[in-house]
Design a protein around this motif. Structure first.
Motif, PDB file in Angstrom:
ATOM      1  N   HIS A 201      49.706  48.520  39.896  1.00 59.08           N
ATOM      2  CA  HIS A 201      49.642  47.969  41.243  1.00 59.08           C
ATOM      3  C   HIS A 201      48.202  47.809  41.721  1.00 59.08           C
ATOM      4  CE1 HIS A 201      53.774  49.497  41.012  1.00 59.08           C
ATOM      5  NE2 HIS A 201      54.055  48.566  41.879  1.00 59.08           N
ATOM      6  N   LEU A 202      47.252  47.930  40.789  1.00 64.03           N
ATOM      7  CA  LEU A 202      45.840  47.767  41.138  1.00 64.03           C
ATOM      8  C   LEU A 202      45.164  46.627  40.381  1.00 64.03           C
ATOM      9  CD1 LEU A 202      44.645  51.498  41.324  1.00 64.03           C
ATOM     10  CD2 LEU A 202      45.203  49.976  43.230  1.00 64.03           C
ATOM     11  N   ILE A 203      45.584  46.393  39.150  1.00 66.34           N
ATOM     12  CA  ILE A 203      44.935  45.364  38.344  1.00 66.34           C
ATOM     13  C   ILE A 203      45.972  44.482  37.657  1.00 66.34           C
ATOM     14  CG2 ILE A 203      42.880  46.749  37.878  1.00 66.34           C
ATOM     15  CD1 ILE A 203      44.011  47.378  35.131  1.00 66.34           C
ATOM     16  N   THR A 204      45.521  43.350  37.200  1.00 66.24           N
ATOM     17  CA  THR A 204      46.330  42.465  36.371  1.00 66.24           C
ATOM     18  C   THR A 204      45.437  41.926  35.247  1.00 66.24           C
ATOM     19  OG1 THR A 204      47.853  40.577  36.410  1.00 66.24           O
ATOM     20  CG2 THR A 204      45.856  40.390  37.744  1.00 66.24           C
ATOM     21  N   PRO A 205      45.969  41.748  34.013  1.00 68.84           N
ATOM     22  CA  PRO A 205      47.346  41.982  33.570  1.00 68.84           C
ATOM     23  C   PRO A 205      47.711  43.467  33.610  1.00 68.84           C
ATOM     24  CG  PRO A 205      45.918  41.484  31.705  1.00 68.84           C
ATOM     25  CD  PRO A 205      45.107  41.223  32.928  1.00 68.84           C
ATOM     26  N   LYS A 206      48.985  43.715  33.851  1.00 67.66           N
ATOM     27  CA  LYS A 206      49.440  45.081  34.078  1.00 67.66           C
ATOM     28  C   LYS A 206      49.370  45.908  32.794  1.00 67.66           C
ATOM     29  CE  LYS A 206      52.611  43.577  37.722  1.00 67.66           C
ATOM     30  NZ  LYS A 206      51.835  44.118  38.827  1.00 67.66           N
ATOM     31  N   PRO A 207      48.716  47.075  32.833  1.00 71.10           N
ATOM     32  CA  PRO A 207      48.674  47.937  31.643  1.00 71.10           C
ATOM     33  C   PRO A 207      50.004  48.642  31.436  1.00 71.10           C
ATOM     34  CG  PRO A 207      47.581  49.008  33.475  1.00 71.10           C
ATOM     35  CD  PRO A 207      47.961  47.643  33.959  1.00 71.10           C
ATOM     36  N   ARG A 221      39.488  40.883  28.923  1.00 71.97           N
ATOM     37  CA  ARG A 221      38.927  39.545  29.121  1.00 71.97           C
ATOM     38  C   ARG A 221      39.526  38.866  30.351  1.00 71.97           C
ATOM     39  NH1 ARG A 221      39.569  37.380  22.846  1.00 71.97           N
ATOM     40  NH2 ARG A 221      38.286  39.017  21.860  1.00 71.97           N
ATOM     41  N   ALA A 222      40.793  39.188  30.637  1.00 75.01           N
ATOM     42  CA  ALA A 222      41.480  38.526  31.753  1.00 75.01           C
ATOM     43  C   ALA A 222      41.699  39.458  32.939  1.00 75.01           C
ATOM     44  CB  ALA A 222      42.822  37.979  31.279  1.00 75.01           C
TER      45      ALA A 222
END
Length: 296
Positions: A201-207, A221-222
């Motif tokens: 819920h903090l970054i994308t793509p989702k880890p 990279r993205a």
């Protein structure tokens, strides 16, 4: 069985190297201007390597403390002091929650305003529903950040079937068993699930917890910040990512308190009944208020 033992020994031995490498190369995981550093931080925060660093630190401190009791008492006092300080600070969120609820009622029912505005110049202005839903955050702060404080104060509800009548030594053995078998595993599992739940819920793509380090580095990279700001209602509270942060903080504090509780229990078992509650900083209502102790 032998393979499992070798795997355990190998990971404990590697924990010293992993910790030393992380401390001597902070830019690899703390320089968040580099997207790969973010992904390394995400991976290692919920990794087997990090778990064994924490486990090895616990074992080393325990071993030193069994040789030098004063060192272990210092660790206990430090961790319990941390729990008390955090808990006493965030306990004030309960008062803020009550005051804010009163303001909401007055603004909505008496002044018939649809919003609340705070500040001058560029004020903080949100709809009434935003402030009403934000009350959940104060409640979450109290639950997540005051849990270990409540534990240190001895105010958790106990279901006592056989603990009270047993001898001092038996109580301490039960306490040590509980901290190792219940508190620590619960904290580790909560951390493992909460860590990736927070970062999704903090970054994308989702880890994902199943991602390897190499896969996360490729995703770097993205990667971009994509902090969750979606509320349950159109004008409602939109900082629900903070609840995920609180979940991780809760798990971390529970693990630290489990360590402190084990060490205190061992020291009280080793030193006998005269060391019971030694250096324990518990709140009191003051002289003459003994009858009300435990009711606040």
């Amino acid at each position: 069985m032998l393979d499992a033992v070798l795997w355990l020994i190998q990971n404990i031995a590697m924990a010293f190297y992993n910790l030393g490498y992380a401390l001597t190369h902070p830019g690899l995981w703390l320089d968040w201007s580099n997207k790969e550093a973010i992904m390394r931080f995400v991976y290692y925060g919920g990794s087997v390597e990090f778990f064994f660093v924490a486990l090895t630190a616990f074992l080393v401190i325990t071993g030193i403390g069994m040789w030098k009791h004063s060192f272990l008492w210092g660790c206990v006092r430090g961790l319990e002091g941390f729990a008390n300080t955090v808990g006493r600070f965030f306990a004030w969120a309960g008062l803020i929650m009550v005051i804010q609820q009163i303001i909401i009622v007055f603004i909505q029912r008496i002044f018939a305003r649809p919003d609340i505005v705070l500040g001058f110049g560029i004020p903080l202005q949100f709809d009434i529903s935003w402030w009403a839903e934000e009350l959940k955050l104060y409640n979450a702060m109290i639950v997540a950040l005051c849990c270990t404080y409540t534990f240190v104060q001895g105010n958790h509800v106990r279901v006592d079937l056989f603990y009270a009548p047993v001898r001092h030594g038996t109580k301490k053995v039960i306490d040590m068993f509980g901290s190792l078998v219940f508190m620590m595993p619960m904290a580790v599992l909560t951390w493992m699930y909460g860590w990736y739940f927070m970062w999704r819920h903090l970054i994308t793509p989702k880890p994902s917890a199943s991602d390897t380090l190499d896969r996360l580095i490729l995703k770097a990279r993205a990667v971009r910040w994509n902090v969750e700001t979606i509320g349950f209602s159109p004008n409602g509270f939109n900082g629900y990512f903070l609840f995920k942060v609180l979940l991780v903080a809760f798990a971390g504090m529970i693990f630290l308190q489990a360590c402190a509780f084990f060490w205190r229990s061992w020291l009280e078992w080793k030193e006998g009944p005269e060391s019971l509650n030694k250096h324990l900083d518990r709140d009191t209502l003051g002289a003459g208020e003994e009858a009300y102790e435990g009711t606040h």
